[in-house]
Design a protein around this motif. Structure first.
Motif, PDB file in Angstrom:
ATOM      1  N   THR A 232      42.559  34.793  51.856  1.00  0.00           N
ATOM      2  CA  THR A 232      41.945  35.744  51.396  1.00  0.00           C
ATOM      3  C   THR A 232      41.697  35.718  49.961  1.00  0.00           C
ATOM      4  O   THR A 232      42.922  35.605  49.265  1.00  0.00           O
ATOM      5  CB  THR A 232      42.402  37.216  51.773  1.00  0.00           C
ATOM      6  OG1 THR A 232      43.750  37.118  51.686  1.00  0.00           O
ATOM      7  CG2 THR A 232      42.115  37.204  53.652  1.00  0.00           C
TER       8      THR A 232
ATOM      9  N   ALA B 108      44.813  50.388  43.782  1.00  0.00           N
ATOM     10  CA  ALA B 108      43.969  49.509  44.798  1.00  0.00           C
ATOM     11  C   ALA B 108      44.246  48.202  44.113  1.00  0.00           C
ATOM     12  O   ALA B 108      44.119  47.177  44.598  1.00  0.00           O
ATOM     13  CB  ALA B 108      42.650  49.918  44.777  1.00  0.00           C
TER      14      ALA B 108
ATOM     15  N   ASP C  91      43.486  45.142  46.517  1.00  0.00           N
ATOM     16  CA  ASP C  91      43.642  45.645  47.878  1.00  0.00           C
ATOM     17  C   ASP C  91      42.176  45.907  48.464  1.00  0.00           C
ATOM     18  O   ASP C  91      41.702  46.919  48.184  1.00  0.00           O
ATOM     19  CB  ASP C  91      44.470  46.699  47.999  1.00  0.00           C
ATOM     20  CG  ASP C  91      44.561  47.602  49.182  1.00  0.00           C
ATOM     21  OD1 ASP C  91      44.059  47.109  50.041  1.00  0.00           O
ATOM     22  OD2 ASP C  91      45.238  48.623  49.197  1.00  0.00           O
ATOM     23  N   ASN C  92      41.626  44.899  49.147  1.00  0.00           N
ATOM     24  CA  ASN C  92      40.313  45.026  49.665  1.00  0.00           C
ATOM     25  C   ASN C  92      40.238  46.347  50.407  1.00  0.00           C
ATOM     26  O   ASN C  92      38.911  46.696  50.427  1.00  0.00           O
ATOM     27  CB  ASN C  92      39.860  43.728  50.442  1.00  0.00           C
ATOM     28  CG  ASN C  92      38.361  43.538  50.038  1.00  0.00           C
ATOM     29  OD1 ASN C  92      37.612  43.660  49.113  1.00  0.00           O
ATOM     30  ND2 ASN C  92      38.014  42.649  50.943  1.00  0.00           N
ATOM     31  N   LYS C  93      40.977  46.466  51.146  1.00  0.00           N
ATOM     32  CA  LYS C  93      40.936  47.812  52.162  1.00  0.00           C
ATOM     33  C   LYS C  93      40.437  48.917  51.400  1.00  0.00           C
ATOM     34  O   LYS C  93      39.877  49.876  51.926  1.00  0.00           O
ATOM     35  CB  LYS C  93      42.104  47.783  53.038  1.00  0.00           C
ATOM     36  CG  LYS C  93      41.699  47.669  54.591  1.00  0.00           C
ATOM     37  CD  LYS C  93      42.635  48.011  55.406  1.00  0.00           C
ATOM     38  CE  LYS C  93      44.012  47.218  55.274  1.00  0.00           C
ATOM     39  NZ  LYS C  93      45.302  47.522  55.805  1.00  0.00           N
ATOM     40  N   ASN C  94      41.206  49.158  50.312  1.00  0.00           N
ATOM     41  CA  ASN C  94      41.334  50.511  49.649  1.00  0.00           C
ATOM     42  C   ASN C  94      40.285  50.453  48.369  1.00  0.00           C
ATOM     43  O   ASN C  94      40.153  51.674  47.668  1.00  0.00           O
ATOM     44  CB  ASN C  94      42.634  50.846  49.377  1.00  0.00           C
ATOM     45  CG  ASN C  94      43.534  51.368  50.508  1.00  0.00           C
ATOM     46  OD1 ASN C  94      42.936  52.122  51.257  1.00  0.00           O
ATOM     47  ND2 ASN C  94      44.455  50.701  50.593  1.00  0.00           N
ATOM     48  N   CYS C  95      40.155  49.348  47.622  1.00  0.00           N
ATOM     49  CA  CYS C  95      39.076  49.110  46.587  1.00  0.00           C
ATOM     50  C   CYS C  95      37.832  49.782  46.810  1.00  0.00           C
ATOM     51  O   CYS C  95      36.946  49.366  47.884  1.00  0.00           O
ATOM     52  CB  CYS C  95      39.182  47.660  46.079  1.00  0.00           C
ATOM     53  SG  CYS C  95      37.985  47.595  44.752  1.00  0.00           S
ATOM     54  N   THR C  96      37.324  50.642  45.975  1.00  0.00           N
ATOM     55  CA  THR C  96      35.921  51.086  46.217  1.00  0.00           C
ATOM     56  C   THR C  96      35.022  50.294  45.452  1.00  0.00           C
ATOM     57  O   THR C  96      33.707  50.924  45.487  1.00  0.00           O
ATOM     58  CB  THR C  96      36.072  52.786  45.787  1.00  0.00           C
ATOM     59  OG1 THR C  96      36.358  52.576  44.315  1.00  0.00           O
ATOM     60  CG2 THR C  96      36.884  53.441  46.480  1.00  0.00           C
TER      61      THR C  96
ATOM     62  N   GLU D  35      36.290  34.507  50.777  1.00  0.00           N
ATOM     63  CA  GLU D  35      37.490  34.004  51.853  1.00  0.00           C
ATOM     64  C   GLU D  35      37.182  32.594  52.098  1.00  0.00           C
ATOM     65  O   GLU D  35      36.072  32.041  52.093  1.00  0.00           O
ATOM     66  CB  GLU D  35      37.190  34.879  52.751  1.00  0.00           C
ATOM     67  CG  GLU D  35      38.247  34.674  53.964  1.00  0.00           C
ATOM     68  CD  GLU D  35      38.030  35.353  55.155  1.00  0.00           C
ATOM     69  OE1 GLU D  35      38.308  36.644  55.250  1.00  0.00           O
ATOM     70  OE2 GLU D  35      37.521  34.870  56.239  1.00  0.00           O
TER      71      GLU D  35
ATOM     72  N   ASP E  58      52.668  42.910  63.491  1.00  0.00           N
ATOM     73  CA  ASP E  58      51.602  42.027  63.792  1.00  0.00           C
ATOM     74  C   ASP E  58      52.089  40.460  63.793  1.00  0.00           C
ATOM     75  O   ASP E  58      52.412  39.716  62.728  1.00  0.00           O
ATOM     76  CB  ASP E  58      50.656  42.194  62.343  1.00  0.00           C
ATOM     77  CG  ASP E  58      49.613  41.313  62.418  1.00  0.00           C
ATOM     78  OD1 ASP E  58      49.437  40.659  63.339  1.00  0.00           O
ATOM     79  OD2 ASP E  58      48.874  41.137  61.457  1.00  0.00           O
TER      80      ASP E  58
END
Lengths: 135, 642, 94, 439
Positions: free
Chosen positions: B236, B273, B289-294, B312, B491
């Motif tokens: 990633t 982020a 942090d891709n999940k939280n970056c706006t 990716e 995980d």
């Protein structure tokens, strides 16, 4: 169970070398007892059981056959559960044709530490087969 | 058909012979057609017995061998080696398991056990009669190893393997190396911090020409097998250029408007982020942090190193062996478990972070902390929960932490609510030191642990203390520290990809704790560190180095002999329906034309011997060595006999 | 390897003196062995019974009886009615 | 190299052939190193080969050691010398080592001995069998035990009456009283110290009565009683051969006890006592087993579950420190202890007491090295110079430590520690070899 050893039904188990056979070994290690007339033949993968072997077992006098399947733990491929299921389905059809109760062939996924589950399966399967014998 | 078979029945020093009448078994098989000799032995695996078997084979020209003893997982390799020493092809050896699956499983029924043992040995004899000699398949082994997880265990193993001349791919799921140890600011038994240990190891692998490190990388697929694993690694993006400008990046972090819980600090602080966990972290580049970056673009305005066009990537690697060192997760308490949810109840990992942040006064949530109550075995040794195991490291870690609080702050009072302190070995001195410092120990039994209650602004811990004759004692604590144990990674997708089996404790399982402690049932895959079970750092290092030694020994010669257990097609009866090719998970079967007929052909070096093609063949034209119709059905015939 | 029939023990005898206590110990063992075997020839016995018969402490009797068991002179018989002490008997070929 | 043309050269010298040394030797040899493995005892396998079963899997110890031992014996890369010690180890400037190897005479030519035991039968002598911890006798011509490796006879010259019976009885003429001490120097590139441990001597705690009260035995003596090659026909108490039915274990005998100089925990006693208790429940189904403990250290993989299993089988765990043991006339023993649960001093009667003795480092390791200092830690174990990063590393470069020589540990930990030592030793050997090639 009131039946003595001699009258107990005979069960053939196809276990798998890497997954379910270790669980059956561990049942012994933990001294979890199950009826002694349970015999295992370890094979590499539960999707490798030929229906003719199962038929042969019934022909030769086994009362029940149990496939201790790899399930999702199969080291060879994801399709194992499906494939083993298909073998069971096909073989049960064949058993029906021969007038053998298809429920005398069972399968369950037994993971490498599912010792208790295995013992439970053997006990209930034996009970079931005892009932079948007497009725 | 074999006609001179040697049968050896092991007493296993009573493990078998206490429940199975070994003489009766020997008597029952000695006159079977084809059995040349039948003997019983106290320990078949003992050197003298091995020598005798090997001598018997060569002197009596035996053509088949059966040893009835323990599980094949223990001694199948031992006796196939004995067969070979005697001059017998090892595939003419059949192992009969009369211990785990007979004497132990049926220790309640000696007659039944003996009857079963007789059948099993007879079936083994029937099988060995039908057995054929096979030669191993020689393959080239890649002199490269994938190490999964760049925590201290993974990095240490990588360094060792690289020094031994192996090409190492170190694959870390996070964007930073160091794993759990980088979260530790002090280490028991060392003068260094966890971060320093991580830095030292990182520097060694970073400079090493034989190590390639991938961060943000995860193995998503495994193909091939020992010697030639083909793995797919998903990488990633970090969204930061290689040519990064440090000043600008710090600025970028400053301007990022997104604030999220900082899981590196166990959620007691916030981070942006775009972030790095701590200053000296490696690699020395932040990540986004891709999940939280706006994607607000603020960072791009101040920093030229940001690159949102990064995509990716999927990388294909071929390695000879895989070493998994994927670590653990700290136990996460459930709501209300020992007061979890109350403001001044924290976990040990959180507490360690708090200590690191407080210099001369221990303050949490604005209040100064004097009385600390440690509650041990949270998530370990559970009576009702799944975690029956002891997490091993936590008693020592807690006591060490307590000692540290005394050294760092004044007037600390520590109360240890435990179920029996387990400072094994030299760690005992830490227990002693904590006791000398005046720490108070209150102990309960497993089934009656301490309780935590909120009483107005106080948090009270109660215990029925067995050290004072079962008195009901209570302590008002400024801070309650839950000593959380280790759990297997929540995980654990890598384990699923690799198919590493788990033990009763859900950690990855070795083949045998003492015989093959770092190997798994997946040939060529070794395990190290806390992914195998709770361990402290030193223990993790020992297992990492052991696993490195094992992985190295698999590939170092550059060649490997593989089991020749593969499927074979009967060319005469095959009518090419194609079902076998469909069933094969390895694409080892293809159609060829021979004598004007379409038939299936099996690629020997690709076939793994799973047998999935066997039952689907309409004309029953496929057999597998070791599991042929003849062999399996001869066993069925014998086992079915009454 | 010893050469031919020449006994190497003779060479050892020239340079090594056997201590007196080793000799005494051997004498004592031979005597005890005879006494135990003689007693067991009459009838099977437990350790306390042998102790009385031989006028020797029970722990010594146990030690020697077990040694004789190991060397194949003595065999184990049934346990007594109280399930406390085993009977020992002379081995048929012993 | 002009003067010493005949000096034997090895890649690694492994001192101690217990489970740790054996594992290290195998690992090293399996990756192509030439290994010299020495042990001062008559057989390889160390203490582990003498155990009954091992926790927490209850595998028999022999089933794990014997295949390893025979692999060692057969490995073309390993030379094994028993009755042998290494000493006077010198490190050269190039990082390699020289060591003096001393082999005590066995008075038996091992290669010619078939293990037929005719010498044993012929020997008239009876002395205490050290491998059975004195519970039974052995001959002066003897095979240490049935699964010993090499499985060859030896003459205990100190107890031999020089009657010559063994020599007359031996069919292969392998007995040779002309053997003498052999001494020679070897060269090697790395040294692995795997010198193991000794057991605590419980006579140092006179109030427990060991040595005076016959039915107070050590856990190692009980281990032998439970082993397949046991000294008695079953578990018996040594005072009179009675089958015990009420056995007590006194944990932490010689561990966690500053008064005897051992402040640390021996790490294995809780679990081996729990294991013995489980085995005793099997061997003596009617017996009561009680463990007197301070804390149960059931920390390893599967240990806590094993402890729970013992409790569910009916093994009784009493938290309390045993102060004194006294003997009754019938050989039974009175334990006086502080019962933590009640806070009262209590007395109970048992017909046998097992002292769960702790482990201590073997002495004299530092003296093996002459020009370099192998440092010890405060508890006299080999000091680990970088315990977190390289646990096998010692204060001498090229010398690595494996197993209990560095700290008390159980078998799985010893094996992993041996794995680490062999891995680092292999790397050092590689490094040294490269350097020599460059020169």
């Amino acid at each position: 169970m009131s039946t003595t050893g001699k009258e107990l039904p005979k069960i053939l188990v196809f276990s798998t070398e890497k997954i379910s056979d270790p669980a059956i070994d561990m049942a012994g290690l933990l001294k979890l007892h199950y009826p002694p007339r349970v015999y295992t033949i370890p094979i590499p993968c539960s999707s490798a059981v030929k229906p003719r072997w199962i038929l042969k077992a019934f022909e030769q006098g086994f009362d029940g056959v149990f496939i201790a399947a790899d399930g999702t733990d199969c080291p060879y491929g994801e399709s194992c559960t499906e494939k083993t299921g298909e073998i069971i389905r096909r073989t049960q059809e064949m058993l029906k044709e021969k007038g053998i109760e298809p429920a005398k062939l069972r399968m369950a996924a037994i993971c490498s530490v599912c010792s208790e589950a295995f013992v439970k399966h053997m006990k209930t399967f034996t009970e079931y087969l005892v009932k079948q014998k007497t009725t | 058909m074999k006609s001179k078979i040697g049968v050896y029945i092991c007493h296993c020093g009573g493990n078998i012979s206490d429940y199975v009448d070994v003489n009766k078994v020997r008597e029952a098989v000695k006159d079977i057609d084809g059995v040349e000799i039948s003997l019983d032995t106290m320990f078949a695996c003992a050197d003298s017995s091995q020598t005798q078997i090997a001598n018997d084979i060569s002197e009596k020209k035996l053509d088949g061998l059966v040893v009835a003893s323990c599980s094949p997982k223990l001694h199948y390799p031992t006796f196939s080696a004995v067969a070979e020493r005697g001059g017998l092809n090892k595939y003419n050896y059949v192992h009969a398991n009369i211990r785990e699956q007979v004497s132990w499983a049926h220790s309640d029924d000696k007659a039944g056990a003996t009857e079963k043992a007789i059948k099993i040995v007879k079936a083994a004899i029937a099988r060995v009669k039908e057995s054929v000699s096979l030669e191993p398949i020689e393959i080239k082994a890649e002199k490269s190893i994938a190490v999964l997880g760049a925590g201290v265990a993974g990095m240490r193993a990588a360094k060792e393997l690289a020094d031994l001349g192996m090409q190492v791919y170190l694959i870390e799921r996070e964007h930073f190396v160091g794993g759990r140890i980088s979260q530790l600011d002090y280490l028991c038994g060392a003068d260094e911090t966890g971060k320093e240990l991580v830095t030292q190891l990182y520097e060694k692998i970073h400079e090493h020409p034989n190590v390639t490190l991938f961060t943000g990388a995860e193995v998503i697929k495994k193909g091939g097998s020992i010697g030639n694993f083909k793995i797919k690694v998903k990488i990633t993006p970090r969204y930061i250029n290689d040519t990064c400008n440090k000043e600008e990046l710090l600025k970028a972090i400053e301007v990022c408007p997104v604030e999220v819980e900082d899981d590196f600090n166990f959620n007691i602080t916030k981070r942006k982020a775009i972030y790095r966990n701590y200053d000296s972290e490696y690699p020395q580049k932040p990540t986004i942090d891709n999940k939280n970056c706006t994607r607000c673009g603020e960072c791009e305005k101040v920093c030229s190193s940001i690159d949102f066009s990064q995509k990716e990537e999927i990388l294909d690697l071929t390695v000879g062996s895989i070493l998994a060192a994927t670590g653990f997760d700290p136990y996460q308490p459930k709501e209300n478990e020992f007061g979890w949810g109350i403001e001044n109840v924290v976990t040990l990992p959180q507490f360690r972070r708090i200590i690191n942040m407080c210099d001369d006064k221990l303050v949490y949530q604005g209040k100064e902390i004097k009385n600390i109550a440690y509650i041990y075995c949270v998530g370990s040794r559970q009576v009702d929960g799944d975690n029956k195991y002891c997490s091993r490291y936590c008693c020592t870690a807690t006591l060490y932490t307590s000692i540290l609080t005394h050294k760092k702050y004044k007037g600390i009072k520590s109360f240890h609510f435990n179920r029996g302190i387990r400072t094994y070995g030299k760690q005992e001195v830490i227990y002693d030191e904590a006791s000398q410092l005046g720490d108070i120990f209150l102990q309960s039994y497993e089934y009656d642990p301490a309780t935590v209650e909120e009483n107005g602004d106080k948090t009270t811990v109660k215990i029925k203390d067995i050290l004072t004759g079962g008195q009901e004692l209570e302590v008002d604590a400024d801070l309650v520290v839950l000593v959380t144990g280790m759990e297997p990674r929540n995980d654990c997708s890598i384990g699923d990809v690799l198919k590493i089996p788990k033990g009763r404790d859900r950690f990855y399982n070795e083949i045998h704790m003492k015989l093959r402690p770092v190997e798994t049932v997946i040939d060529g895959v070794t395990i190290a560190g806390a992914c195998q079970g709770p361990k402290n750092i030193m223990e993790s290092m020992n297992s990492a180095l052991s696993a490195a030694a094992k992985s190295y020994s698999i590939v170092n010669k550059g060649e490997l002999a593989l089991e020749p257990i593969i499927a074979k097609v009967d060319k005469d009866t095959c009518i090419w329906c194609g079902k076998c090719a469909e069933a094969c998970p390895y694409d080892a079967i293809s159609m060829i034309k021979e004598n004007g007929k379409d038939i299936a052909e099996i690629n020997e070096s690709v076939c793994k011997g799973c047998g999935m093609c066997l039952p689907v063949c309409e004309s029953d034209s496929i057999d597998m060595d070791g599991f042929t119709n003849k062999e399996i059905e001869s066993m069925i015939n014998v086992l079915a006999m009454s | 390897m010893s050469e031919g029939n020449k006994k190497t023990v003779l060479i050892m005898k020239e340079k090594h003196q056997v201590p007196q206590d080793v000799k005494d110990e051997l004498k004592f063992f031979v005597k005890t062995k005879k006494a135990i075997l003689k007693a067991l020839k009459e009838k099977r016995m437990t350790v306390p019974e042998l102790s009385e018969e031989l006028n020797m402490p029970k722990d010594k009797v146990l030690y020697f009886t077990m040694s004789l068991l190991k060397y194949g002179f003595v065999a184990v018989d049934e346990i007594d009615d109280m399930d406390e002490y085993f009977y020992y008997k002379i081995k048929d070929n012993g | 190299m002009q003067e010493n043309q005949n000096i034997k050269e090895y890649d690694a010298l492994v001192i101690g052939a217990g489970i740790a040394g054996g594992e290290a030797a195998l690992n090293l040899a399996n990756v192509g190193n030439k290994v010299l493995l020495v042990d001062k005892e008559l057989t390889v396998g160390g203490k582990m080969i003498l155990l009954s079963k091992v926790f927490p899997t209850l595998d028999c110890a022999a089933c794990i050691t014997t295949p390893k031992v025979s692999e060692i014996a057969r490995h073309s890369g390993i030379t094994t010398l028993t009755s042998t010690e290494a000493s006077d180890i010198i490190q050269k400037d190039d990082g390699t080592f020289e060591a003096l190897i001393t082999t005590q005479p066995r008075y038996v030519v091992v290669e010619d001995c078939t293990g037929c035991q005719l010498c044993e039968e012929a020997c008239p002598v009876n002395v205490e069998d050290q491998y059975q911890y004195g519970l039974v006798g052995r001959k002066a011509a003897f095979i240490p035990f049935s699964i010993a490796s090499p499985r060859a006879a030896a003459i205990d010259i100190e107890n031999c009456t020089l009657c010559g019976a063994c020599e007359r009885a031996c069919p292969t003429h392998c007995i040779d009283f002309t053997q003498t001490v052999e001494k020679y120097t070897i060269k090697c590139k790395s040294v692995v110290v795997a010198t193991g441990f000794q057991l605590f001597d419980p006579t140092l705690i006179p109030r427990y009565g060991f040595g005076r009260f016959k039915n107070v035995i050590t856990s190692m003596q009980m281990e032998r009683q439970l082993a397949p090659t046991r000294p008695f026909n079953t578990v018996l108490r040594p005072s009179d051969g009675k089958m015990p039915d009420n056995i007590a274990y006194v944990l932490c005998t010689g561990s966690r006890d500053k008064t005897v100089g051992t402040p640390i925990c021996s790490q294995v006693c809780c679990m081996y006592s729990t294991k013995q208790a489980q085995l005793l429940m099997g061997a003596l189904p009617m017996a009561d087993i009680t463990l007197y403990y301070l804390h149960i250290r059931a920390f390893g993989k599967g240990f806590n579950e094993f402890y729970a299993q013992a409790q569910s089988m009916g093994v009784e765990y009493v938290k309390g420190k045993v102060a004194k043991i006294t003997e009754k006339e019938d050989g039974n023993l009175i334990l006086r202890y502080e019962d933590i649960n009640t806070g009262k001093v209590t007395e109970t009667e048992h017909d046998m007491v097992v002292l769960s003795v702790g482990i201590l480092p073997n002495e004299g390791i530092t003296k093996l090295f002459t020009n370099r200092k192998l440092e010890l830690d405060p508890f006299n174990y080999v000091s680990q110079s970088n315990p977190l990063e390289s646990p096998a590393m010692t204060t001498i470069e090229g010398v690595f430590v494996a197993g209990v020589a560095s700290a008390p540990m159980d078998i799985p930990d010893s094996i992993l520690s041996a794995g680490a030592a062999s891995s680092e030793s292999a790397n050092y050997i590689r490094h040294i070899s490269k350097k020599t090639l460059e020169v």
